[in-house]
Structures are given as C-alpha cells and as structure tokens.
Design a protein around this motif. Structure first.
Motif, PDB file in Angstrom:
ATOM      1  N   GLN A 143       0.963  -1.232  -0.003  1.00 22.86           N
ATOM      2  CA  GLN A 143      -0.149  -0.080  -0.039  1.00 22.86           C
ATOM      3  C   GLN A 143       0.995   1.372  -0.079  1.00 22.86           C
ATOM      4  OE1 GLN A 143      -3.120   0.256  -0.469  1.00 22.86           O
ATOM      5  NE2 GLN A 143      -3.238   2.345  -0.325  1.00 22.86           N
ATOM      6  N   GLU A 144       2.006   1.098   0.884  1.00 28.06           N
ATOM      7  CA  GLU A 144       2.868   2.531   0.855  1.00 28.06           C
ATOM      8  C   GLU A 144       3.625   2.341  -0.547  1.00 28.06           C
ATOM      9  OE1 GLU A 144       6.884   3.826   3.476  1.00 28.06           O
ATOM     10  OE2 GLU A 144       5.372   2.347   4.352  1.00 28.06           O
ATOM     11  N   ALA A 145       3.815   1.437  -1.195  1.00 27.97           N
ATOM     12  CA  ALA A 145       4.539   1.424  -2.611  1.00 27.97           C
ATOM     13  C   ALA A 145       3.358   1.940  -3.611  1.00 27.97           C
ATOM     14  CB  ALA A 145       4.877  -0.113  -2.809  1.00 27.97           C
ATOM     15  N   ARG A 146       2.215   1.497  -3.494  1.00 28.90           N
ATOM     16  CA  ARG A 146       1.177   2.122  -4.152  1.00 28.90           C
ATOM     17  C   ARG A 146       1.038   3.431  -4.082  1.00 28.90           C
ATOM     18  NH1 ARG A 146      -2.348  -1.726  -5.555  1.00 28.90           N
ATOM     19  NH2 ARG A 146      -2.346  -2.601  -3.092  1.00 28.90           N
ATOM     20  N   GLU A 147       0.920   4.150  -3.119  1.00 29.56           N
ATOM     21  CA  GLU A 147       0.884   5.348  -2.786  1.00 29.56           C
ATOM     22  C   GLU A 147       2.062   6.436  -3.387  1.00 29.56           C
ATOM     23  OE1 GLU A 147       0.124   5.552   1.520  1.00 29.56           O
ATOM     24  OE2 GLU A 147      -1.993   4.621   1.367  1.00 29.56           O
ATOM     25  N   THR A 148       3.139   5.788  -3.573  1.00 31.34           N
ATOM     26  CA  THR A 148       4.012   6.697  -4.205  1.00 31.34           C
ATOM     27  C   THR A 148       3.832   7.144  -5.946  1.00 31.34           C
ATOM     28  OG1 THR A 148       5.317   4.788  -5.199  1.00 31.34           O
ATOM     29  CG2 THR A 148       5.910   5.371  -3.066  1.00 31.34           C
ATOM     30  N   GLY A 149       2.810   6.172  -6.151  1.00 32.20           N
ATOM     31  CA  GLY A 149       2.492   6.752  -7.676  1.00 32.20           C
ATOM     32  C   GLY A 149       3.332   6.318  -8.812  1.00 32.20           C
ATOM     33  N   LEU A 150       4.438   5.567  -8.346  1.00 27.81           N
ATOM     34  CA  LEU A 150       5.569   4.948  -9.122  1.00 27.81           C
ATOM     35  C   LEU A 150       5.086   3.419  -9.873  1.00 27.81           C
ATOM     36  CD1 LEU A 150       8.523   5.562  -6.797  1.00 27.81           C
ATOM     37  CD2 LEU A 150       7.829   7.060  -8.805  1.00 27.81           C
ATOM     38  N   PHE A 151       4.154   2.845  -9.423  1.00 22.87           N
ATOM     39  CA  PHE A 151       3.714   1.648 -10.070  1.00 22.87           C
ATOM     40  C   PHE A 151       2.320   1.811 -10.948  1.00 22.87           C
ATOM     41  CE2 PHE A 151       6.553   0.589  -6.474  1.00 22.87           C
ATOM     42  CZ  PHE A 151       7.071  -0.385  -6.987  1.00 22.87           C
ATOM     43  N   ALA A 152       2.451   0.802 -12.156  1.00 21.03           N
ATOM     44  CA  ALA A 152       1.379   0.766 -12.938  1.00 21.03           C
ATOM     45  C   ALA A 152       0.775  -0.808 -12.887  1.00 21.03           C
ATOM     46  CB  ALA A 152       1.921   0.722 -14.369  1.00 21.03           C
ATOM     47  N   GLU A 153      -0.382  -0.771 -12.977  1.00 21.47           N
ATOM     48  CA  GLU A 153      -1.254  -2.011 -13.012  1.00 21.47           C
ATOM     49  C   GLU A 153      -0.455  -2.890 -14.138  1.00 21.47           C
ATOM     50  OE1 GLU A 153      -5.423  -1.723 -13.918  1.00 21.47           O
ATOM     51  OE2 GLU A 153      -5.724  -0.348 -12.294  1.00 21.47           O
ATOM     52  N   HIS A 154      -0.317  -4.310 -13.677  1.00 24.39           N
ATOM     53  CA  HIS A 154       0.558  -5.281 -14.361  1.00 24.39           C
ATOM     54  C   HIS A 154      -0.008  -5.593 -15.763  1.00 24.39           C
ATOM     55  CE1 HIS A 154      -1.895  -8.205 -12.577  1.00 24.39           C
ATOM     56  NE2 HIS A 154      -1.485  -7.768 -11.238  1.00 24.39           N
ATOM     57  N   GLY A 155      -1.476  -5.730 -15.694  1.00 26.72           N
ATOM     58  CA  GLY A 155      -2.213  -6.001 -16.820  1.00 26.72           C
ATOM     59  C   GLY A 155      -1.805  -7.680 -17.311  1.00 26.72           C
TER      60      GLY A 155
END
Length: 337
Positions: A95-107
């Motif tokens: 969740q902390e990683a997601r909140e950085t905005g650095l990750f995209a959905e893997h698809g």
C-alpha cells in the motif's frame, strides 16, 4: 526478504548477477530486488538464465539489502529510476508502494497464484510466501516456546536474535505478529520480550548468521528455514517452533514501474514469475513456498515443516496507516529502563 537464501555467510557481500557483454540489439530489462535473491546461491542466476532463453533480452538485476531498502531506494529515485520491475516487496509494504504513484497496473493473468489468504492485486504479483517462525537449535533448546506468550514470558537466559522493523521485512513481520496477537497490549509484550533479545540486527542475514555460528540459540526466521539444513547440510538440528495461536505470513510480490521503457518485456517477466520455470527455482534457492500451483511436488524436507494452525495477515491498508506509529511504539518499549 526475505529469504533463506543461503547460509554460506562467507558470501554475504553484496553480490549481484553480473551483466555480461550484450548485443546492441538486445533490450535490457532492469529488475530491482534484494541481495540474497541475486547472490550466486540465490534464485537470481537461475532465473536470469531461464528468462533469457525466452525473451531475447538481457536481464539485469540491481540489488539492495532488503525489501524495505528496496522501497526506500525507489522513493528516492522517483520517476528517474532505471528500474523496470521491482521484485521483493511484500504485502506489508504494497500500500505504501502504491501510494508513491510509481507503479502501474501489471495487466497480466495471475490466476495461477494460490497463496494463503488468496492475495490478488491489479498492481502487484505474488511470487512466493513463507510463514514466519522462531527457529531454534535443538542442541541448546530442549523445550522451545509453543506460543508467542511463551516466547514473551519465557526464560530470559535463552536469547533470541530478531530483526529491526525499520529496515527489515522479517522485523516488520514480527512487529505485526505481536500486534495481531496482543493488540493494545503490544508495548507490554515487547517490554517483557526485551529481556530475551540478544540483539536487533538490520536484516535477516545478520541475525541468522549469529544463530548458525552458535552465538544465540533462537532466531526470528521462517517455517521453511529447517528445509535448507536438512537438504544442504543433512541435519535436522535446527527446527521451527510451532506456535499454537498461529503464524504471521509474508507474501513477496513484484511490480511494474510506470516509468519503464520496456513495458511489454516487464509484463513478460511478471508473467514469467508465475510460470513453472520460475516457480520451480524458488523452494531450494529462496527457501520459500512457491506462489503458483504449477510446481512439481516439493522436496521431501518441505513435507516435514511446521504447518501453522492459523495464518495472520493484516491488510496492506491497515499496515500503511499504522506502520510508523507501531514502530515508534516498539522503539519506546525497547528503550524503557
């Protein structure tokens, strides 16, 4: 991270899978991960060889100490990071990683993943898991603790090495396990346990090194740790204590960076982590359980491991909301006179 990873501690220097001279026409996929994954005795070399057979690319691993350090590095580098994929975070950090905005959905299709609790996420892909445990030396500890309560209130002369929750995913796992069982009484539990703690190490490798050198009879590690000793050292001297209230689980994940210039190749790698070629490497190199139900029967030693009666796992959102506060709580309890 964990992450048994290896017990050849002479090799604990930060090792990376070397990047060979590459043809100019081959794309390079850069994967950030933790050191024990890329070490010569870890999964990295075999994963690199297996993936490069299928991708017509060069797989480049860049390693840091632990999953916590991995997230910290990604935050520092931001959108300028060279990482295409991050491998080695766990569900306590996503969740902390997601909140950085650095990750995209893997698809990608993650239906093959079959982890306890059924973790499924559009951004992060689980690739292995392991329940945390107190591992003890049977030559020194004749009556191991049978519960977290017995560990907390047991003989203070029988010491344990643990990891720091600020820098180590196993250390964070123990923090959340104590919180899961004790709730608001966690500070009191830590104050009692403090007398049994020989040392708090920055990461898993340092703690386990003290244990295997005989400097401490117990260490915080994984249910799967004894399998290494049985298979590689032909000894059942080291065992995991089964706690009657259950065990906290670590689920390790990988994710796609938004800033990648190799999106399709990164997605191909993420899908590869759930394939038999990748998953079959995990048990006897990372010494964790494979996340996908595509692996041949596990080695016999895995059939003799502790089977937790209950799995503890907090939601990523709850951990993200409370992690820093619980760490401050831990620090206060550990520093009390």
């Amino acid at each position: 991270m964990r992450k048994i990873h290896s017990f050849a501690f002479a090799a604990l220097a930060a090792l990376s899978v070397s990047l060979p001279a590459m043809a100019a026409d081959k794309p390079v996929l850069t994967v950030y991960t933790y050191e024990s994954f890329t070490a010569e005795w870890g999964p990295g070399p075999k994963v690199k060889a297996a993936f490069e057979k299928t991708c017509n690319c060069t797989l480049n691993f860049v390693s840091v100490a632990d999953g916590v350090a991995l997230l910290t590095r990604l935050k520092l580098e931001g959108t300028s990071s060279n990482a295409d994929v991050a491998l080695g975070l766990d569900t306590n950090l996503v969740q902390e990683a997601r909140e950085t905005g650095l990750f995209a959905e893997h698809g990608i299709d993650t239906a093959a993943a079959k982890v306890p609790g059924g973790f499924s996420d559009p951004v992060f892909v689980p690739y292995d898991y392991g329940h945390f445990a107190v591992v003890y030396d049977t030559q020194t500890i004749k009556t191991p603790p049978k519960s977290l309560k017995e560990l907390v209130e047991g003989d203070p002369s029988q010491k344990i090495a643990i990891e720091d929750p600020r820098t180590s995913t196993p250390g964070l796992g123990l923090l959340l396990w104590v919180k899961s069982v004790y709730g608001d009484k966690a500070p009191e539990a830590w104050a009692k346990l403090r007398g049994r703690i020989l040392t708090v190490t920055p990461g898993w490798s340092e703690a386990y090194g003290l244990f295997t050198k005989g400097e401490v009879p117990m260490v915080f590690s994984y249910v799967t740790s004894p399998a290494y000793h049985v298979m590689e050292e032909k000894t059942d001297r080291y065992q995991a204590a089964r706690f009657e209230e259950g065990h906290y689980i670590q689920i390790e994940v990988s994710g796609l960076l938004k800033a990648t210039r190799q999106k399709e190749l990164a997605q191909q790698f993420l899908a590869f982590t759930l394939s038999p070629a990748f998953q079959s490497i995990i048990p006897t190199t990372n010494w964790m359980m494979p996340a996908a139900a595509t692996v041949e029967p596990l080695p016999e030693a895995f059939g003799k491991l502790v089977s937790p009666s209950k799995t503890f796992l907090m939601s990523p959102e709850e951990v993200s909301r409370n992690r820093q506060g619980w760490i401050r709580e831990w620090l206060a309890a550990m520093s009390m006179n």
